[in-house]
Motif scaffolding. Structure first.
Motif, PDB file in Angstrom:
ATOM      1  N   ALA A   1     -34.518 -65.006 -23.008  1.00 41.93           N
ATOM      2  CA  ALA A   1     -35.008 -63.457 -23.335  1.00 41.93           C
ATOM      3  C   ALA A   1     -36.455 -63.596 -24.057  1.00 41.93           C
ATOM      4  CB  ALA A   1     -33.837 -62.822 -24.500  1.00 41.93           C
TER       5      ALA A   1
ATOM      6  N   SER B   1     -31.738 -56.733 -15.964  1.00 40.62           N
ATOM      7  CA  SER B   1     -32.252 -56.640 -17.317  1.00 40.62           C
ATOM      8  C   SER B   1     -31.348 -56.165 -18.313  1.00 40.62           C
ATOM      9  CB  SER B   1     -33.272 -55.516 -17.333  1.00 40.62           C
ATOM     10  OG  SER B   1     -34.369 -55.683 -16.593  1.00 40.62           O
ATOM     11  N   ILE B   2     -30.333 -55.040 -18.151  1.00 46.90           N
ATOM     12  CA  ILE B   2     -29.018 -54.922 -19.019  1.00 46.90           C
ATOM     13  C   ILE B   2     -28.180 -56.154 -19.219  1.00 46.90           C
ATOM     14  CG2 ILE B   2     -27.258 -53.631 -19.412  1.00 46.90           C
ATOM     15  CD1 ILE B   2     -28.827 -51.298 -18.177  1.00 46.90           C
ATOM     16  N   ILE B   3     -27.936 -56.786 -18.112  1.00 44.22           N
ATOM     17  CA  ILE B   3     -26.915 -57.839 -18.309  1.00 44.22           C
ATOM     18  C   ILE B   3     -27.744 -59.020 -19.223  1.00 44.22           C
ATOM     19  CG2 ILE B   3     -25.999 -59.645 -16.782  1.00 44.22           C
ATOM     20  CD1 ILE B   3     -25.266 -57.486 -14.754  1.00 44.22           C
ATOM     21  N   THR B   4     -29.001 -59.208 -18.713  1.00 48.12           N
ATOM     22  CA  THR B   4     -29.747 -60.452 -19.639  1.00 48.12           C
ATOM     23  C   THR B   4     -29.844 -60.277 -20.917  1.00 48.12           C
ATOM     24  OG1 THR B   4     -30.942 -60.883 -17.498  1.00 48.12           O
ATOM     25  CG2 THR B   4     -31.749 -61.725 -19.622  1.00 48.12           C
ATOM     26  N   TRP B   5     -30.066 -58.808 -21.430  1.00 50.21           N
ATOM     27  CA  TRP B   5     -30.137 -58.363 -22.574  1.00 50.21           C
ATOM     28  C   TRP B   5     -28.720 -58.605 -23.463  1.00 50.21           C
ATOM     29  CZ3 TRP B   5     -27.418 -54.249 -24.955  1.00 50.21           C
ATOM     30  CH2 TRP B   5     -28.026 -54.330 -26.413  1.00 50.21           C
ATOM     31  N   TRP B   6     -27.723 -58.084 -22.759  1.00 48.46           N
ATOM     32  CA  TRP B   6     -26.126 -58.252 -23.300  1.00 48.46           C
ATOM     33  C   TRP B   6     -25.874 -59.956 -23.474  1.00 48.46           C
ATOM     34  CZ3 TRP B   6     -21.511 -59.795 -20.956  1.00 48.46           C
ATOM     35  CH2 TRP B   6     -20.450 -59.490 -21.846  1.00 48.46           C
ATOM     36  N   LEU B   7     -26.149 -60.671 -22.373  1.00 47.59           N
ATOM     37  CA  LEU B   7     -26.104 -61.957 -22.519  1.00 47.59           C
ATOM     38  C   LEU B   7     -26.714 -62.733 -23.507  1.00 47.59           C
ATOM     39  CD1 LEU B   7     -25.236 -62.905 -18.883  1.00 47.59           C
ATOM     40  CD2 LEU B   7     -23.666 -62.723 -20.695  1.00 47.59           C
ATOM     41  N   SER B   8     -27.896 -62.226 -23.812  1.00 45.17           N
ATOM     42  CA  SER B   8     -28.723 -62.699 -24.843  1.00 45.17           C
ATOM     43  C   SER B   8     -28.189 -62.679 -26.357  1.00 45.17           C
ATOM     44  CB  SER B   8     -30.185 -62.452 -24.715  1.00 45.17           C
ATOM     45  OG  SER B   8     -30.251 -60.994 -25.447  1.00 45.17           O
ATOM     46  N   HIS B   9     -27.479 -61.743 -26.597  1.00 40.69           N
ATOM     47  CA  HIS B   9     -26.805 -61.430 -27.771  1.00 40.69           C
ATOM     48  C   HIS B   9     -25.364 -62.378 -27.931  1.00 40.69           C
ATOM     49  CE1 HIS B   9     -29.748 -58.040 -27.655  1.00 40.69           C
ATOM     50  NE2 HIS B   9     -29.563 -58.573 -28.836  1.00 40.69           N
ATOM     51  N   LEU B  10     -25.192 -63.198 -26.919  1.00 36.17           N
ATOM     52  CA  LEU B  10     -23.797 -64.072 -27.076  1.00 36.17           C
ATOM     53  C   LEU B  10     -24.293 -65.338 -28.034  1.00 36.17           C
ATOM     54  CD1 LEU B  10     -22.355 -63.212 -23.549  1.00 36.17           C
ATOM     55  CD2 LEU B  10     -21.802 -62.234 -25.861  1.00 36.17           C
TER      56      LEU B  10
END
Length: 104
Positions: free
Chosen positions: A86, A63-72
């Motif tokens: 996301a 979840s954290i990795i997906t959230w972080w990557l969605s902001h790229l």
């Protein structure tokens, strides 16, 4: 050459060793392992806790990795895909049905 210890020292060491062995045998781990049923139950509960911890940890990490990557958003193809991913997660969390991509 070393001389053998006197008889009194040997008996005192033997009594101390016997005392420590009694303490060790009364330890909780030893008492659990002395019974097959308690050992099986202990290992079963331990396995459940390990499995639950692994699943929760992996879920949190993904979840954290997906959230972080969605902001790229600077990556044109991957950024759009991650934003869409996301949005799907948010839609699933809110209970809304998924949108079929073929009808759009």
């Amino acid at each position: 050459m070393t001389q053998p210890p006197p008889q009194d020292d040997t008996l005192a060491a033997l009594h101390q060793l016997t005392k420590e062995l009694k303490v060790l045998n009364s330890h909780r781990f030893i008492t659990v392992q002395n019974s097959v049923i308690r050992g099986v139950v202990f290992q079963f509960v331990r396995g459940l806790a390990f499995g639950l911890g692994s699943v929760l940890g992996a879920t949190l990490l993904v979840s954290i990795i997906t959230w972080w990557l969605s902001h790229l958003d600077f990556l044109p193809i991957i950024g759009d895909w991650l934003v869409q991913l996301a949005n799907e997660f948010e839609r699933a969390a809110s209970g809304q049905p998924a949108i079929n991509q073929t009808t759009q």
